[in-house]
Enzyme design. Structure first.
Site, PDB file in Angstrom:
ATOM      1  N   GLN A 276      17.842  19.195  73.679  1.00  0.00           N
ATOM      2  CA  GLN A 276      17.644  20.646  73.654  1.00  0.00           C
ATOM      3  C   GLN A 276      16.932  21.110  74.926  1.00  0.00           C
ATOM      4  O   GLN A 276      16.040  20.418  75.434  1.00  0.00           O
ATOM      5  CB  GLN A 276      16.831  21.058  72.434  1.00  0.00           C
ATOM      6  CG  GLN A 276      17.549  20.880  71.115  1.00  0.00           C
ATOM      7  CD  GLN A 276      18.599  21.954  70.853  1.00  0.00           C
ATOM      8  OE1 GLN A 276      18.729  22.924  71.599  1.00  0.00           O
ATOM      9  NE2 GLN A 276      19.366  21.779  69.792  1.00  0.00           N
ATOM     10  N   ASP A 365      24.043  19.122  63.483  1.00  0.00           N
ATOM     11  CA  ASP A 365      23.873  19.881  64.728  1.00  0.00           C
ATOM     12  C   ASP A 365      25.054  19.567  65.641  1.00  0.00           C
ATOM     13  O   ASP A 365      24.926  18.839  66.625  1.00  0.00           O
ATOM     14  CB  ASP A 365      22.546  19.505  65.394  1.00  0.00           C
ATOM     15  CG  ASP A 365      22.251  20.360  66.627  1.00  0.00           C
ATOM     16  OD1 ASP A 365      22.998  21.329  66.874  1.00  0.00           O
ATOM     17  OD2 ASP A 365      21.290  20.051  67.345  1.00  0.00           O
ATOM     18  N   CYS A 392      24.997  26.434  67.851  1.00  0.00           N
ATOM     19  CA  CYS A 392      24.789  27.211  69.069  1.00  0.00           C
ATOM     20  C   CYS A 392      25.915  28.201  69.307  1.00  0.00           C
ATOM     21  O   CYS A 392      25.977  28.834  70.365  1.00  0.00           O
ATOM     22  CB  CYS A 392      24.629  26.287  70.279  1.00  0.00           C
ATOM     23  SG  CYS A 392      26.078  25.253  70.608  1.00  0.00           S
TER      24      CYS A 392
END
Length: 434
Positions: A276, A365, A392
């Site tokens: 990240q 994720d 995202c």
């Protein structure tokens, strides 16, 4: 055209209509505008359902409009929202997320919980192009909506150490030395730092190898003492298959990666490995996803280096972390109650269905493309009591959530985490229950 700006849309632009009657007028997307503004715009191109325009003049400005901090804003392709104050950016992103989910047919949404951090100097990684402009060696990015090189002299969303490292590249290239001549062969460079800016990793990309890499690293270390490791890679030759080819590693110097501290855990990230990018919100994101969750078995799918897996071990007897590129994960995620699996999520879930495995919690994720239909079907068959989906991209998230709702899940929590201030990108965390 004179346009009344109505709302922000995903991608960085705002929406207006060519006619005051929104039903009759064609939709027009105009970048660098804000909801409520009246602007003069120039039509750039039309398609069957919409048109694109460039901003010529703001006739009536929003009270949220501010002077952009970066001198390259508007030319550079990196940021889209520097003309809006930070609270306005958050309002636009929250509204975009809400509308995107509703347009996918999702109803009874929980209230969006908002999480923000530092709006500037938050990035821990940058990748830049390197080129000679007017006989001067420069670093830069792509110009907006093009592959044209834009030399830059600042990047205020990046950590200060990243810019210091980038600025050292032209300095070395200007020197009459083996290191300087080698540097002039570089076409791209990537820098990655740890949480307190005390360690720096560098990846340098060439189109043709030559001697001088060690001399470059030694000189770079003189200028940037935080440098602990570097690697040089040969870019694929031009051609139709170039994008499918990976750069080939040529040489390394120093450490192969660095240790990154987050949420009271230490993560090993190999040079070039995914992590990240937001330094100030990393702990908050981990807390939302992993903290205060308990049970016997948890799966962390698309686990990366185990960002969430490590914290999940505090509340679960066994955590299984699944990652297709799992070298870093396998190296660091070891010990009682920890199991790293190097596989695609799809293959792992297919096997789990056959074995009739059912965890208490699934964390996901995935990359921007989302998880897709087959993974959603398999998750429906496994029927874990809770799923935490980190995304995202709100468009692919909305598509996947609709399929998960259709197989019996309901919303429990909805979070918007602003991991990418000054840009249109946003991170979403959704908690589902069965």
């Amino acid at each position: 055209m004179k346009l009344q700006i109505e709302k922000a849309v995903y991608g960085g632009s705002c929406l207006a209509h060519q006619s005051e009657d929104a039903e009759a007028g064609k939709a027009v997307f105009v970048p660098f505008t804000l909801p409520g503004e009246i602007v003069q715009a120039h039509l750039m191109g039309e398609k069957s359902g919409f048109a694109e325009a460039s901003l010529q003049q703001v006739l009536t400005a929003s009270e949220d409009r501010v002077q952009a901090r970066c001198t390259h804003f508007g030319e550079c392709g990196g940021c889209q929202y520097q003309h809006a104050n930070y609270s306005a950016q958050i309002k636009m992103k929250t509204a975009i997320l809400q509308e995107t989910l509703e347009r996918a047919g999702l109803s009874e949404l929980p209230e969006i919980q908002i999480h923000t951090g530092q709006p500037w100097e938050y990035r821990n990684r940058v990748r830049m192009r390197v080129a000679i402009v007017d006989s001067v060696f420069r670093v830069g990015y792509n110009r907006r909506s093009s592959n044209e090189f834009l030399p830059i002299q600042e990047c205020p969303i990046s950590a200060p150490l990243l810019w210091r490292a980038a600025a050292a590249i032209p300095q070395i290239a200007s020197e009459d030395s083996l290191a300087g001549r080698w540097t002039q062969r570089v076409t791209e460079v990537e820098f990655f730092i740890n949480e307190d800016e005390k360690k720096l990793q560098a990846s340098l990309f060439l189109k043709k190898d030559q001697a001088g890499f060690k001399e470059f690293c030694d000189r770079m270390k003189d200028l940037i003492p935080e440098l602990i490791g570097a690697g040089v890679f040969l870019l694929p030759s031009s051609g139709t298959q170039r994008r499918a080819q990976k750069p080939r590693s040529l040489s390394t110097w120093g450490a192969e990666g660095l240790s990154y501290r987050a949420a009271d855990e230490s993560y090993w990230i190999s040079r070039g490995g995914f992590f990240q990018v937001n330094r100030s919100l990393m702990d908050e994101l981990i807390h939302i996803v992993s903290s205060e969750r308990q049970g016997t078995l948890a799966w962390d799918l698309y686990a990366g280096v185990g960002l969430f897996s490590r914290v999940l071990t505090r509340g679960f007897k066994l955590v299984v972390a699944v990652e297709v590129a799992g070298e870093d994960l396998a190296r660091s995620f070891k010990g009682p109650g920890r199991h790293a699996v190097e596989a695609t999520t799809l293959d792992f879930l297919r096997s789990a269905v056959i074995q009739r495995e059912r965890p208490d919690l699934i964390v996901m994720d995935p990359p921007r493309a989302g998880i897709g239909a087959e993974v959603c079907v398999l998750l429906g068959r496994i029927a874990a009591p809770r799923i935490v989906y980190v995304s995202c991209d709100p468009v692919t998230l909305a598509r996947d959530l609709k399929m998960l709702i259709d197989v019996g899940y309901t919303f429990e929590e909805l979070h918007m985490v602003d991991m990418f201030p000054q840009t249109f990108h946003l991170e979403t965390v959704v908690v589902l229950r069965k």
